[in-house]
Scaffold this motif. Sequence first.
Motif, PDB file in Angstrom:
ATOM      1  N   GLN A 138       0.839  -1.195   0.000  1.00 60.64           N
ATOM      2  CA  GLN A 138       0.000   0.000   0.000  1.00 60.64           C
ATOM      3  C   GLN A 138       0.881   1.254   0.000  1.00 60.64           C
ATOM      4  O   GLN A 138       2.069   1.197   0.320  1.00 60.64           O
ATOM      5  CB  GLN A 138      -0.916   0.010   1.233  1.00 60.64           C
ATOM      6  CG  GLN A 138      -1.764  -1.242   1.384  1.00 60.64           C
ATOM      7  CD  GLN A 138      -2.709  -1.438   0.215  1.00 60.64           C
ATOM      8  OE1 GLN A 138      -3.235  -0.473  -0.339  1.00 60.64           O
ATOM      9  NE2 GLN A 138      -2.947  -2.689  -0.157  1.00 60.64           N
ATOM     10  N   GLU A 139       0.290   2.372  -0.324  1.00 60.89           N
ATOM     11  CA  GLU A 139       1.044   3.619  -0.383  1.00 60.89           C
ATOM     12  C   GLU A 139       1.317   4.205   1.003  1.00 60.89           C
ATOM     13  O   GLU A 139       2.287   4.941   1.184  1.00 60.89           O
ATOM     14  CB  GLU A 139       0.296   4.651  -1.231  1.00 60.89           C
ATOM     15  CG  GLU A 139       0.183   4.269  -2.704  1.00 60.89           C
ATOM     16  CD  GLU A 139      -0.503   5.341  -3.513  1.00 60.89           C
ATOM     17  OE1 GLU A 139      -0.935   6.360  -2.914  1.00 60.89           O
ATOM     18  OE2 GLU A 139      -0.626   5.178  -4.739  1.00 60.89           O
ATOM     19  N   THR A 140       0.455   3.885   1.978  1.00 66.00           N
ATOM     20  CA  THR A 140       0.612   4.458   3.316  1.00 66.00           C
ATOM     21  C   THR A 140       0.648   3.357   4.368  1.00 66.00           C
ATOM     22  O   THR A 140       0.164   2.234   4.129  1.00 66.00           O
ATOM     23  CB  THR A 140      -0.537   5.429   3.650  1.00 66.00           C
ATOM     24  OG1 THR A 140      -1.790   4.730   3.562  1.00 66.00           O
ATOM     25  CG2 THR A 140      -0.546   6.597   2.673  1.00 66.00           C
ATOM     26  N   ARG A 141       1.212   3.686   5.529  1.00 66.15           N
ATOM     27  CA  ARG A 141       1.228   2.777   6.675  1.00 66.15           C
ATOM     28  C   ARG A 141       0.910   3.561   7.941  1.00 66.15           C
ATOM     29  O   ARG A 141       1.131   4.783   7.997  1.00 66.15           O
ATOM     30  CB  ARG A 141       2.608   2.116   6.839  1.00 66.15           C
ATOM     31  CG  ARG A 141       2.907   1.017   5.867  1.00 66.15           C
ATOM     32  CD  ARG A 141       4.235   0.353   6.204  1.00 66.15           C
ATOM     33  NE  ARG A 141       4.180  -0.294   7.513  1.00 66.15           N
ATOM     34  CZ  ARG A 141       5.232  -0.866   8.091  1.00 66.15           C
ATOM     35  NH1 ARG A 141       6.420  -0.825   7.504  1.00 66.15           N
ATOM     36  NH2 ARG A 141       5.102  -1.451   9.277  1.00 66.15           N
TER      37      ARG A 141
END
Length: 266
Positions: A169-172
Amino acid sequence: MEKFWEWLISWLQTVAPKVLGAIIVVVVGWFLAKALVKILGKAMERGRAEAGVITFISSMVSILLKVLVGITAAAQLGFDVTSIITAVGALGVTVGLALKDSMSNVASGVQILFTHTFRVGDYLVVDGVEGTVDRIEMMFTALRTFDNKEIIIPNSELTANVITNFTAQETRRLDLTYSVAYTTDLAKARAVLETVVQEHEKALDDPQPLIAVGAHGDSSITMIVRVWCKVDDYWPLYFEMQEDVKNAFDAAGIEIPFPQLDVHQR
């Protein structure tokens, strides 16, 4: 001796051109195979193919071309190519049955590439080992650890085990905890943490950060901070938050307590 030398010269005149031709075929064919694989790789790069697809197809094409060069060289020596191809086919079936695990690795490699389970550059945890995907080969996948070690994992194990992909995913979300003394004004502590998060350029506003009281410990109150960031900013944000929160707590006069134990004597 004269008859022997005549026979030897005649044999050399018959065989030497074939041997020389076979050597030329092997040398030139090997060179052309490497060149074609290199051209194919660059063409796939220009077509913006994934790095895993490039390494997988390049390794497969390289093997097929080298087999073709070997068959051509055998034909140059006068062997029956039809018989060789038939023998290679039969040998392939036999080897395929004997090396079913290896064939399973090849099939798993194809599955990984077409289902996009992961890509080159992703950070994975598989069966207790973790690292960044360095390349996807026909039989195995290579991971590179944070301390630059290489881990080779058969492709069949990657399709059979649970994989944790940290970069899919692009964010965490970064989960942090900080301890404050029981005498601390919790509203003030929360406000300090909110200010640190809001002023940090790597912390995202959406989803909204969460700052709250997490637990009552033996000698301190635990404040939790859950903040979202881009995948590449996860560890930089983690380390920078540790320093920023300590400095902010010191400036606000908020105590980070040491473990304490009250002993009562009767």
